[in-house]
Design a protein around this motif. Structure first.
Motif, PDB file in Angstrom:
ATOM      1  N   LEU A  47      45.304  55.954  31.340  1.00  0.00           N
ATOM      2  CA  LEU A  47      44.984  55.307  32.607  1.00  0.00           C
ATOM      3  C   LEU A  47      46.110  54.365  33.014  1.00  0.00           C
ATOM      4  N   VAL A  48      46.417  54.357  34.309  1.00  0.00           N
ATOM      5  CA  VAL A  48      47.453  53.463  34.836  1.00  0.00           C
ATOM      6  C   VAL A  48      46.973  52.937  36.188  1.00  0.00           C
ATOM      7  N   ALA A  49      47.110  51.643  36.396  1.00  0.00           N
ATOM      8  CA  ALA A  49      46.741  51.036  37.673  1.00  0.00           C
ATOM      9  C   ALA A  49      47.723  51.477  38.754  1.00  0.00           C
ATOM     10  N   THR A  50      47.209  51.729  39.944  1.00  0.00           N
ATOM     11  CA  THR A  50      48.057  52.104  41.074  1.00  0.00           C
ATOM     12  C   THR A  50      48.626  50.837  41.714  1.00  0.00           C
ATOM     13  N   PRO A  51      49.682  50.978  42.512  1.00  0.00           N
ATOM     14  CA  PRO A  51      50.217  49.809  43.219  1.00  0.00           C
ATOM     15  C   PRO A  51      49.156  49.138  44.108  1.00  0.00           C
ATOM     16  N   GLU A  52      48.258  49.937  44.709  1.00  0.00           N
ATOM     17  CA  GLU A  52      47.185  49.383  45.529  1.00  0.00           C
ATOM     18  C   GLU A  52      46.275  48.491  44.689  1.00  0.00           C
ATOM     19  N   ALA A  53      45.991  48.936  43.475  1.00  0.00           N
ATOM     20  CA  ALA A  53      45.132  48.147  42.581  1.00  0.00           C
ATOM     21  C   ALA A  53      45.790  46.833  42.214  1.00  0.00           C
ATOM     22  N   LEU A  54      47.071  46.896  41.899  1.00  0.00           N
ATOM     23  CA  LEU A  54      47.781  45.674  41.522  1.00  0.00           C
ATOM     24  C   LEU A  54      47.822  44.684  42.685  1.00  0.00           C
ATOM     25  N   ALA A  55      47.917  45.207  43.911  1.00  0.00           N
ATOM     26  CA  ALA A  55      47.901  44.341  45.085  1.00  0.00           C
ATOM     27  C   ALA A  55      46.526  43.690  45.262  1.00  0.00           C
ATOM     28  N   GLN A  56      45.464  44.409  44.880  1.00  0.00           N
ATOM     29  CA  GLN A  56      44.108  43.871  45.031  1.00  0.00           C
ATOM     30  C   GLN A  56      43.776  42.803  43.991  1.00  0.00           C
ATOM     31  N   LEU A  57      44.583  42.697  42.947  1.00  0.00           N
ATOM     32  CA  LEU A  57      44.331  41.652  41.952  1.00  0.00           C
ATOM     33  C   LEU A  57      44.385  40.263  42.564  1.00  0.00           C
ATOM     34  N   GLU A  58      45.119  40.134  43.677  1.00  0.00           N
ATOM     35  CA  GLU A  58      45.231  38.841  44.345  1.00  0.00           C
ATOM     36  C   GLU A  58      44.011  38.542  45.215  1.00  0.00           C
ATOM     37  N   GLN A  59      43.155  39.559  45.428  1.00  0.00           N
ATOM     38  CA  GLN A  59      41.952  39.386  46.244  1.00  0.00           C
ATOM     39  C   GLN A  59      40.781  38.962  45.360  1.00  0.00           C
ATOM     40  N   PRO A  60      39.910  38.106  45.850  1.00  0.00           N
ATOM     41  CA  PRO A  60      38.801  37.616  45.027  1.00  0.00           C
ATOM     42  C   PRO A  60      37.606  38.562  44.942  1.00  0.00           C
ATOM     43  N   HIS A  61      37.617  39.697  45.625  1.00  0.00           N
ATOM     44  CA  HIS A  61      36.427  40.542  45.691  1.00  0.00           C
ATOM     45  C   HIS A  61      36.217  41.460  44.477  1.00  0.00           C
ATOM     46  N   LEU A  62      37.190  41.598  43.610  1.00  0.00           N
ATOM     47  CA  LEU A  62      37.031  42.466  42.443  1.00  0.00           C
ATOM     48  C   LEU A  62      36.130  41.808  41.404  1.00  0.00           C
ATOM     49  N   ALA A  63      35.155  42.568  40.914  1.00  0.00           N
ATOM     50  CA  ALA A  63      34.273  42.060  39.859  1.00  0.00           C
ATOM     51  C   ALA A  63      35.072  41.874  38.579  1.00  0.00           C
ATOM     52  N   PHE A  64      34.573  41.020  37.708  1.00  0.00           N
ATOM     53  CA  PHE A  64      35.290  40.638  36.493  1.00  0.00           C
ATOM     54  C   PHE A  64      35.751  41.847  35.680  1.00  0.00           C
ATOM     55  N   GLU A  65      34.856  42.790  35.369  1.00  0.00           N
ATOM     56  CA  GLU A  65      35.221  43.921  34.516  1.00  0.00           C
ATOM     57  C   GLU A  65      36.236  44.835  35.197  1.00  0.00           C
ATOM     58  N   ILE A  70      41.932  46.794  35.633  1.00  0.00           N
ATOM     59  CA  ILE A  70      43.194  46.934  36.368  1.00  0.00           C
ATOM     60  C   ILE A  70      44.305  46.137  35.695  1.00  0.00           C
ATOM     61  N   GLU A  71      44.003  44.920  35.275  1.00  0.00           N
ATOM     62  CA  GLU A  71      45.021  44.107  34.604  1.00  0.00           C
ATOM     63  C   GLU A  71      45.492  44.765  33.315  1.00  0.00           C
ATOM     64  N   THR A  72      44.577  45.336  32.555  1.00  0.00           N
ATOM     65  CA  THR A  72      44.936  45.987  31.303  1.00  0.00           C
ATOM     66  C   THR A  72      45.743  47.260  31.560  1.00  0.00           C
ATOM     67  N   CYS A  73      45.442  47.928  32.667  1.00  0.00           N
ATOM     68  CA  CYS A  73      46.113  49.198  32.973  1.00  0.00           C
ATOM     69  C   CYS A  73      47.418  49.017  33.750  1.00  0.00           C
ATOM     70  N   ARG A  74      47.992  47.815  33.697  1.00  0.00           N
ATOM     71  CA  ARG A  74      49.329  47.630  34.287  1.00  0.00           C
ATOM     72  C   ARG A  74      50.324  48.562  33.582  1.00  0.00           C
ATOM     73  N   VAL A  75      50.072  48.797  32.312  1.00  0.00           N
ATOM     74  CA  VAL A  75      50.838  49.756  31.518  1.00  0.00           C
ATOM     75  C   VAL A  75      49.875  50.851  31.083  1.00  0.00           C
ATOM     76  N   PRO A  76      50.369  52.056  30.820  1.00  0.00           N
ATOM     77  CA  PRO A  76      49.457  53.134  30.404  1.00  0.00           C
ATOM     78  C   PRO A  76      48.656  52.757  29.166  1.00  0.00           C
ATOM     79  N   VAL A  77      47.366  53.043  29.222  1.00  0.00           N
ATOM     80  CA  VAL A  77      46.464  52.733  28.114  1.00  0.00           C
ATOM     81  C   VAL A  77      45.418  53.846  28.041  1.00  0.00           C
TER      82      VAL A  77
END
Length: 141
Positions: A47-65, A70-77
């Motif tokens: 699994l790898v986070a997309t650029p769109e996902a990384l951009a959404q990390l700055e938004q407060p609407h993402l649930a904790f999990e 997304i944070e963990t999948c900054r690199v392939p995991v």
């Protein structure tokens, strides 16, 4: 006073409450959804986070999990490693990953299905191990 090693009534009540909460939590995280066995991603799926996902990390609407995934999948995991890092059940992570993949926030790389070549690989490994054994192993002349 309770005996050493035995829980008192208050402590036992807290343990029971924690067990009930931990049993309910996966149900809440997946909104009661489960993964169909045929559609389940293999645990070695990368699994790898997309650029769109990384951009959404700055938004407060993402649930904790989901944010943690997304944070963990900054690199392939792998899916299994992700579940272990987040301390969540593998099937709960499968549901959450499926949601994020549907929203195009994760890239999912499913390994090729096992084929007839697996038997050939096993035979070559066994032959290689036999060759090491009969030669006395590495460093034996």
């Amino acid at each position: 006073m309770t005996e050493p090693g035995r829980a008192g009534p208050a402590e036992q009540g807290r343990r029971d409450a924690v067990e009930q909460v931990s049993a309910v939590r996966p149900f809440l995280l997946t909104e009661g959804r489960v993964v169909d066995g045929e559609q389940a991603l293999p645990m070695e799926t990368q699994l790898v986070a997309t650029p769109e996902a990384l951009a959404q990390l700055e938004q407060p609407h993402l649930a904790f999990e989901r944010r943690a995934i997304i944070e963990t999948c900054r690199v392939p995991v792998s899916l299994a490693e992700l579940a272990a890092r987040l301390k969540l059940h593998l099937n709960v992570v499968r549901v959450l990953v499926g949601d994020l993949h549907t929203r195009q926030l994760l890239t999912v790389h499913v390994p090729r299905a096992a084929g007839g070549s697996d038997l050939d690989i096993l035979r070559r490994v066994i032959d290689g191990l036999r060759a090491i054994h009969t030669s006395g192993g590495p460093g034996h002349d």
